[in-house]
Design an enzyme around this catalytic site. Structure first.
Site: not given
Length: 260
Positions: A24, A72, A168, A255
């Protein structure tokens, strides 16, 4: 909460899969180079290990292009882990892939059951509270459910709001120590860090706001010399890691690992 906010003995990472090229992205700034990404990921893992931490390296998941961004999928706290419920539909299945590793590591694992959504990239654990940013991936219901879980463990959670156009909350900030936060000026202007010591990213270097403090080191993306200099002068030991390929998928330093 004390220095447990940045002192860790373990971390979980996942190697990028060949399918990462289909990950993504908010805007297309190019296809990631898998070979370069694997080199950068190896440097990242080696840096975590250099502090004496034990790193659990999970295998690639070809069916989940974004699975290398393990943060996440869960929130890891000293008292337990919480499995998240990602706001991106293609990422929902990543949580079930992470669950067995966390259940084998933690005696208590809870989960966000829904209907709300919440992702780890929107959660910043500081020395005094847990800040959760509402974003396109984290909604009010998700925040409410997490609040109930962590309150039960004695943590205070505060909801804040992520600036428009920022994926985020932690895209624009990161923890440097229990009381110090690296932030873009636009996020700090919202007032969400009142009472903290805040260091701003250098003008034009907002893209490096997502770093991680891991034991004695601050891991930050390479290519942002002014901010690296600011952090060095503030007394932090900085390790620069190429993040050019992950950045094409809106990914950053935090991340790539779960830390506990």
């Amino acid at each position: 909460m004390t220095d447990s906010t940045y002192q860790f003995t373990r971390a979980i990472t996942r190697r990028p899969a060949a399918s990462v090229v289909n990950g993504l992205r908010a805007e297309d700034i190019g296809t990631p180079d898998l070979e370069q990404m694997l080199k950068d990921h190896a440097h990242y893992v080696a840096t975590l290990k250099s502090t004496g931490a034990d790193v659990i390296e999970l295998p690639p998941l070809d069916g989940f292009p974004d699975a290398l961004f393990v943060e996440d999928t869960a929130l890891c706290l000293p008292k337990g882990a919480v499995l998240m419920r990602p706001g991106a539909p293609s990422r929902m299945g990543e949580v079930a892939q992470m669950a067995p590793t966390l259940r084998s590591t933690y005696s208590e694992v809870r989960e966000i059951t829904g209907p709300g959504h919440i992702e780890g990239g929107d959660i910043l654990v500081t020395g005094r509270e847990i800040l959760v940013g509402r974003s396109a991936r984290t909604d009010a219901e998700g925040v409410r459910e997490l609040t109930a879980i962590v309150s039960d463990w004695g943590y205070r959670l505060r909801e804040v709001f992520t600036p428009e156009g920022v994926l985020h909350f932690k895209t624009d900030c990161s923890l440097l120590d229990g009381e110090t936060i690296l932030s873009t000026e636009r996020l700090d202007a919202s007032g969400c860090f009142e009472g903290y010591r805040v260091i701003h990213t250098a003008p034009g270097e907002e893209a490096c706001a997502n770093t991680i403090r891991f034991n004695n080191l601050v891991l930050m993306p390479a290519g942002f010399p002014k901010t690296a200099d600011i952090l060095g002068k503030a007394g932090f030991e900085v390790v620069e890691i190429n993040n050019g390929e992950c950045a094409k998928l809106d990914g950053g330093m935090s991340c790539l690992s779960l830390r506990f």
